[in-house]
Design an enzyme around this catalytic site. Structure first.
Site, PDB file in Angstrom:
ATOM      1  N   GLU A  57      -2.238  -4.273 -18.115  1.00  8.03           N
ATOM      2  CA  GLU A  57      -1.410  -3.231 -19.064  1.00  8.03           C
ATOM      3  C   GLU A  57      -0.087  -2.778 -18.178  1.00  8.03           C
ATOM      4  O   GLU A  57       0.360  -1.606 -18.248  1.00  8.03           O
ATOM      5  CB  GLU A  57      -2.135  -1.960 -19.391  1.00  8.03           C
ATOM      6  CG  GLU A  57      -3.199  -2.517 -20.613  1.00  8.03           C
ATOM      7  CD  GLU A  57      -3.763  -0.877 -21.189  1.00  8.03           C
ATOM      8  OE1 GLU A  57      -3.107   0.111 -21.126  1.00  8.03           O
ATOM      9  OE2 GLU A  57      -4.846  -1.104 -21.743  1.00  8.03           O
TER      10      GLU A  57
ATOM     11  N   HIS B 279      -7.721   4.452 -15.826  1.00 10.02           N
ATOM     12  CA  HIS B 279      -8.881   3.792 -15.348  1.00 10.02           C
ATOM     13  C   HIS B 279      -8.644   4.024 -13.891  1.00 10.02           C
ATOM     14  O   HIS B 279      -7.618   4.018 -13.379  1.00 10.02           O
ATOM     15  CB  HIS B 279      -8.528   2.269 -15.567  1.00 10.02           C
ATOM     16  CG  HIS B 279      -9.063   1.887 -16.982  1.00 10.02           C
ATOM     17  ND1 HIS B 279     -10.051   0.704 -17.141  1.00 10.02           N
ATOM     18  CD2 HIS B 279      -8.815   2.084 -18.312  1.00 10.02           C
ATOM     19  CE1 HIS B 279     -10.285   0.680 -18.332  1.00 10.02           C
ATOM     20  NE2 HIS B 279      -9.471   1.103 -19.113  1.00 10.02           N
TER      21      HIS B 279
END
Length: 474
Positions: free
Chosen positions: A54, A330
């Site tokens: 990402e 995350h």
């Protein structure tokens, strides 16, 4: 740039992080990814190979490269799909070869609000040379599997994620058969011991580094049924980080906080959450897999080095120093591998490669995969019929509107009829193209996947039968 380390390193430090760098959507994207680069550059121990997911924009990639170039002088931003795959590999050593392998099954274009199909998810592959010898090659695979939008087994994209796990397992198995150190990392969007997890470990020689060190760690969030069945108490945030290896949905991650905490944070307050609080939602979605075995030279008989796992940890938990938010939604997963010389129990073949034993899943697991493929194929065939019917309906409607214009009593009525005709036909054509082209392509990919699974199932049955024959003295 000259590397000050020995030509053949004795340790390898690996870091994998989902950066959450969605353009226009992720809050404080530029600030967070810049800080990710700063923290990678100052990390102790220093990383040798980094895989990012990402990291969608070239701008963010350049920002991280600028901060880490002195430490990780080699890097690759991987291009894929319409909007890019978001995958990056950074390395202390030269990347000799790279490729971007897109997954044959990867979401649906109709789900534009989810975006998985449009980013062209796949596997970023890199061959990295860590020393002068031909065997000093590391094959790195960085990936981001399709996101789950429902709980398994009700997730409508379960078939896609299963097929993707199958594909990356094939890539890693091929690298191991070439005798190279294999590192697979990324956001796999799966929990430990799920179907995708079992496929990867059964159909390639790689192992999940966290379960190697913590075999009794959690296999889901504490609030999930699969974890409740284990009868364990709800873990604290500290226990989840240290023992369960949770990287997502942690109570310590500011992007998972409730609205009250988020409002305090938005006002510039450095809200502190104690490590001792209970953490029922955290789970492990990010992984590092690795495989390394002993090898013997084809001509000299010299033993080569073998890599073993030294440690693994959850990292990048520190917040942004000014914004006080977590650097991503995350945390990172990190591992250190150590090189040493050992006496292999099995020698290699005449090419100097180690002998690999083939493993397989239980037969009923292959039946489970085949049933998933069948169910999804039935769904897609029905979808194709509906989309083609929709195209036909819109075509008839469009022609009807054009004919009705002849008897229109007013100009504004004619305009409405023309507008409905144009918009309806456009939507119908798009839907028809998805049904006639995309769904057909997906069904062919499903047939390939089905054949591969069926073929492996047949071989597994034959292997079991042969084993029983030998046991019976036949």
């Amino acid at each position: 740039m000259v590397d000050s380390r020995p030509s053949r390193p004795s340790t390898l430090r690996i870091v994998s992080l989902n950066c959450w760098g969605l353009k226009y959507l992720a809050k404080y994207r530029n600030e967070r990814l810049e800080e990710i680069g700063i923290q990678l550059a100052s990390a102790v121990p220093q990383p040798d190979i980094v895989g990012l997911q990402e990291c969608w924009t070239q701008q963010d990639y350049n920002s991280i490269r600028e901060k880490t170039r002195h430490l990780l002088p080699y890097g690759k931003f991987y291009h894929s799909g319409i909007f890019g795959g978001g995958l990056v590999i950074l390395s202390r050593w030269p990347i000799e070869e790279s490729s971007m392998v897109q997954y044959p099954l990867n979401g649906r274009p109709a789900a534009f609000y989810r975006g998985d199909w449009f980013v062209g998810k796949g596997v970023a592959c890199a061959r990295i040379r860590t020393g002068p010898e031909s065997r000093d090659l590391v094959e790195v695979f960085c990936t981001h599997l399709h996101a789950p939008y429902e709980t398994e087994p009700f997730d409508s994209y379960l078939c896609h994620r299963t097929a993707q796990a199958w594909e990356i397992a094939k890539l890693m198995r091929g690298a191991a058969e070439r005798g190279h150190l294999v590192i697979g990392m990324g956001d796999f969007n799966m929990v430990p011991l799920s179907l995708a997890h079992r496929i990867i470990e059964a159909h390639s020689p790689v192992r999940d580094v966290w379960r190697m060190l913590h075999p009794e760690s959690s296999i889901g969030a504490a609030k999930d049924l699969v974890e409740k069945k284990r009868g364990l108490p709800t873990p604290t945030a500290e226990f989840n980080l240290a023992t369960n290896g949770t990287t997502c949905d942690s109570v310590l991650n500011t992007w998972r906080w409730n609205e009250a905490h988020k409002k305090r944070l938005a006002k510039g307050e450095n809200v502190v959450i104690e490590n001792s609080v209970l953490d029922p939602s955290a789970k492990r979605l990010d992984y590092i897999f690795f495989s390394s075995g002993p090898h013997r030279g084809a001509t000299t008989g010299e033993l080569s080095s073998e890599w073993t796992l030294e440690c693994a940890n959850v990292g990048m938990t520190a917040r942004h120093p000014r914004l006080y938010c977590s650097l991503s939604d995350h945390f990172s997963v990190e591992a250190t591998l150590t090189r040493h010389i050992s006496n292999p129990a099995k020698t290699s073949d005449d090419k100097g490669q180690c002998i690999m034993s083939e493993t397989c899943l239980p037969i009923d697991t292959y039946d489970e995969i085949l049933s998933i493929i069948f169910a999804y194929s039935q769904r897609e065939q029905w979808q194709r019929h509906l989309r083609m019917a929709h195209l036909l309906f819109q075509l008839v409607l469009s022609i009807s509107c054009l004919v009705a214009v002849w008897w229109s009593p007013h100009n504004y009525v004619s305009f409405i009829l023309m507008f409905v005709s144009t918009i309806g036909l456009s939507v119908g054509v798009v839907d028809g193209l998805m049904g006639g082209l995309f769904v057909s392509s997906e069904l062919r990919a499903l047939k390939e996947f089905e054949w591969e699974v069926g073929n492996v199932k047949t071989r597994a049955i034959d292997a079991i039968a042969s084993s029983r024959t030998l046991e019976n003295g036949g």
